[in-house]
Design an enzyme around this catalytic site. Structure first.
Site, PDB file in Angstrom:
ATOM      1  CD  GLU A  49     -25.589 -33.195  37.223  1.00  0.00           C
ATOM      2  OE1 GLU A  49     -25.547 -33.768  38.323  1.00  0.00           O
ATOM      3  OE2 GLU A  49     -26.445 -33.455  36.345  1.00  0.00           O
ATOM      4  CG  ASN A 196     -25.784 -39.861  34.843  1.00  0.00           C
ATOM      5  OD1 ASN A 196     -25.057 -40.203  35.778  1.00  0.00           O
ATOM      6  ND2 ASN A 196     -26.965 -39.302  35.035  1.00  0.00           N
ATOM      7  CD  GLU A 197     -28.745 -41.639  38.253  1.00  0.00           C
ATOM      8  OE1 GLU A 197     -29.853 -41.099  38.131  1.00  0.00           O
ATOM      9  OE2 GLU A 197     -28.112 -41.654  39.328  1.00  0.00           O
ATOM     10  CE1 TYR A 276     -25.809 -38.432  45.307  1.00  0.00           C
ATOM     11  CE2 TYR A 276     -27.005 -39.791  43.737  1.00  0.00           C
ATOM     12  CZ  TYR A 276     -26.119 -38.763  44.001  1.00  0.00           C
ATOM     13  OH  TYR A 276     -25.539 -38.076  42.980  1.00  0.00           O
ATOM     14  CD  GLU A 331     -24.539 -39.290  39.986  1.00  0.00           C
ATOM     15  OE1 GLU A 331     -25.553 -39.090  40.676  1.00  0.00           O
ATOM     16  OE2 GLU A 331     -24.499 -39.121  38.745  1.00  0.00           O
ATOM     17  CD  GLN A 380     -23.304 -32.842  41.552  1.00  0.00           C
ATOM     18  OE1 GLN A 380     -22.940 -31.761  41.102  1.00  0.00           O
ATOM     19  NE2 GLN A 380     -24.297 -33.540  41.009  1.00  0.00           N
TER      20      GLN A 380
HETATM   21  O1  AHR Z   1     -26.130 -35.744  41.686  1.00  0.00           O
HETATM   22  C1  AHR Z   1     -27.411 -35.335  41.327  1.00  0.00           C
HETATM   23  C2  AHR Z   1     -28.084 -36.294  40.354  1.00  0.00           C
HETATM   24  O2  AHR Z   1     -28.287 -37.514  40.980  1.00  0.00           O
HETATM   25  C3  AHR Z   1     -27.301 -36.657  39.123  1.00  0.00           C
HETATM   26  O3  AHR Z   1     -27.425 -35.714  38.117  1.00  0.00           O
HETATM   27  C4  AHR Z   1     -27.940 -37.936  38.706  1.00  0.00           C
HETATM   28  O4  AHR Z   1     -27.060 -38.774  37.996  1.00  0.00           O
HETATM   29  C5  AHR Z   1     -28.397 -38.545  40.010  1.00  0.00           C
HETATM   30  O5  AHR Z   1     -29.696 -38.979  39.953  1.00  0.00           O
END
Ligand code: AHR
Length: 527
Positions: A49, A196-197, A276, A331, A380
């Protein structure tokens, strides 16, 4: 004095009763005669990103840099990534994608618009890394493009024109513009992320609102590349859930229910999921200088990925029993507190032995769900969150997570093979973890690959693996371990956590080997 006595007692009991139960033999039973699904190589995807030093400095240094580069892209990073056989790279975001306007990133570098990156530190976005530079980068590392289009602040027309610009072969105005910018041949776009999200940074949409947008983008954002019309078609990935709980179940339910009765005019091939490992928001766990309690808490938390996949797969199975729609965990990874002294918006963190184990556990979970999970992108790739590579000007260091991805290369597109075992337990405070984890697969040449993770930070594990459906003649591989759970590679000591050769014995047709504490091991068994 009383406090001192209590302290002494705690100390003595810790010495007498270490973190884990005593070492025990773990028996695995591997049945190569019952192959499962293909482990899609795309579960080893990466995410890059426009965030902090992920793109600028990490990948792009510009053609005039003194850092060795090819058309502005760092050579050292390309060499390292090629060894991972990266299947695809998701770009340009993340939250950044829903504020990205592709026209800012094409044409002569000196004429490109300079914009801002309000999501990530509010810094200047020079747009010197745009479509052509991204395509050049993935071409150099041998990966496919996973492009996320702007649903939040863009328009269907803007996204449709971007795709025409990238993929048209006929002499349209946009095709000629691309050719004029140096690339006459149409680009191949393997995967299209539609937003995205969208439930959060992508526009805070309700599932129904997003569904309406999805249908329109799916219909009009076309890939015109002649080589992608029949074979190698671009796969469309819808925004999916962002965690566990009713809100996310409703999201998956809404999209998949609509998919079940979708008309000819729209379609999807994948549903994204973001998860995450943070324990709790905002991320507060340190990425270095932590102890075994934090080690155990983070690993416990990361294992929840399995239940999350099961929950959302169950909804998908209801509406898509043939599993046409992939679950794409695009992600994932450990998200910790920013390193002291860094811009908190840059999401910079170190990467330790704990992250190597975290990566192996998640890759194994994805492999166990290979029939539904056919894509994943760790967050990432470089300098951001759970990165493969850290850079500092001309210096580069490969992280423990990098080495896990390298050791897992043989699992790309291999066929899942079931492994039965009693994982045992290791306990710290009130946290109980499985003592080991394992996954096996057979590659196209018939070779069996076995990964075993020893989660116990202090005890080694004796492994005895019996095999059905394959005669073992020899077995050897690599193991990754470190002096401490928080051991890292840094610019001064880049080789603290690196894989070392390991040999296994074949006894009575069984493979035996000893795993170091806190280790990730991959061996191949040759018939
Ligand atoms: O990876 C960092 C951020 O985490 C991304 O931009 C977003 O999609 C997520 O909330």
């Amino acid at each position: 004095m009383r406090r001192l006595t209590t302290f002494a007692l705690v100390l003595i009991s810790t010495i007498l009763f270490p973190l884990s139960v005593a070492a025990q033999k773990i028996e695995l039973s591997i049945d190569a005669s019952k192959p499962g699904a293909k482990i899609d190589r795309n579960i080893f995807g990466q995410f890059a990103e426009h965030l902090g030093h992920g793109i600028y400095d990490g990948i792009w240094v510009g053609p005039d840099s003194s850092i060795p580069n090819t058309r502005g892209i760092r050579n050292d990073v390309v060499v390292a990534l090629k060894a991972l056989k990266v299947p695809n790279v998701r770009w340009p975001g993340g939250c950044f994608a829903d504020e990205y306007h592709w026209r800012n990133g094409i044409g002569p570098a000196e004429k490109r618009a300079v914009t801002l990156n309000p999501n990530w530190g509010g810094v200047i976005e020079p747009n010197t890394f745009g479509t052509h530079e991204f395509m050049d980068f993935i071409d150099q590392i041998g990966a496919e493009a996973y492009v996320s289009v702007n649903v939040g602040s863009g328009s269907t027309r803007e996204a449709a024109e971007w795709l025409e610009y990238m993929t048209a072969a006929q002499p349209t105005t946009l095709e000629k513009e691309r050719a004029g910018n140096g690339h006459p041949a149409p680009y191949k776009i393997g995967y299209l992320g539609i937003g995205n999200e969208s439930w959060d940074c992508g526009g805070n949409m309700t599932p129904d609102y997003y569904l309406d947008e999805l249908k329109i983008y799916s219909r009009f954002v076309r890939n015109f590349n002649p080589d992608q019309q029949n074979k190698h078609q671009m796969l469309k990935i819808a925004v999916g859930p962002g965690g566990e709980g009713a809100r996310w179940m409703e999201w998956t339910e809404t999209i998949m229910k609509a998919y079940q009765h979708h008309s000819w005019s729209w379609d999807i091939n994948g549903l994204s999921m973001h998860s995450y490992t943070v324990v709790k928001w905002p991320p507060s766990y340190a990425s270095m200088g932590f102890g075994e309690t934090e080690y155990a808490q983070i690993l416990k938390s990361t294992l929840a990925m399995d239940d999350l996949i099961k929950e959302h797969s169950a909804i998908m199975d209801k509406y898509d029993p043939e599993k046409k729609v992939a679950l794409v965990v695009d992600e994932w990874g450990g998200w910790y507190a920013p390193l002291p002294g860094t811009n908190p918006g840059f999401l910079e963190q170190q990467n330790s032995m704990r992250d190597a184990i975290l990566a192996a556990l998640n890759l194994n979970i994805f492999a166990h769900h290979a029939d539904r999970v056919r894509g994943a992108n760790i967050a990432q790739m470089i300098n951001v969150l759970q990165a493969m590579i850290l850079t500092d000007k001309e210096k580069v260091v490969l992280t423990p997570t990098y080495y896990v991805f390298k050791m897992y290369v043989p699992f790309q597109d291999a066929t899942f093979v079931p492994v039965a075992f009693d994982a045992g337990k290791c306990t710290h405070d009130d946290i109980t973890l499985p003592r080991v984890d394992a996954v096996a697969a057979r590659d196209a040449a018939g070779k069996l690959w076995l990964e075993i993770t020893n989660l116990d930070p202090n005890q080694s594990a004796e492994i005895e693996a019996s095999l059905t459906g394959i005669n073992a003649k020899s077995a050897s591989g690599e193991t990754l371990t470190a002096p401490r759970v928080d051991s890292v590679n840094n610019f001064d000591a880049p080789n603290t956590v690196v894989p070392k050769p390991i040999s296994a014995k074949i006894r009575d047709g069984k493979v035996t080997l000893k795993l170091e504490p806190k280790s990730v091991t991959v061996i191949s068994v040759s018939p």
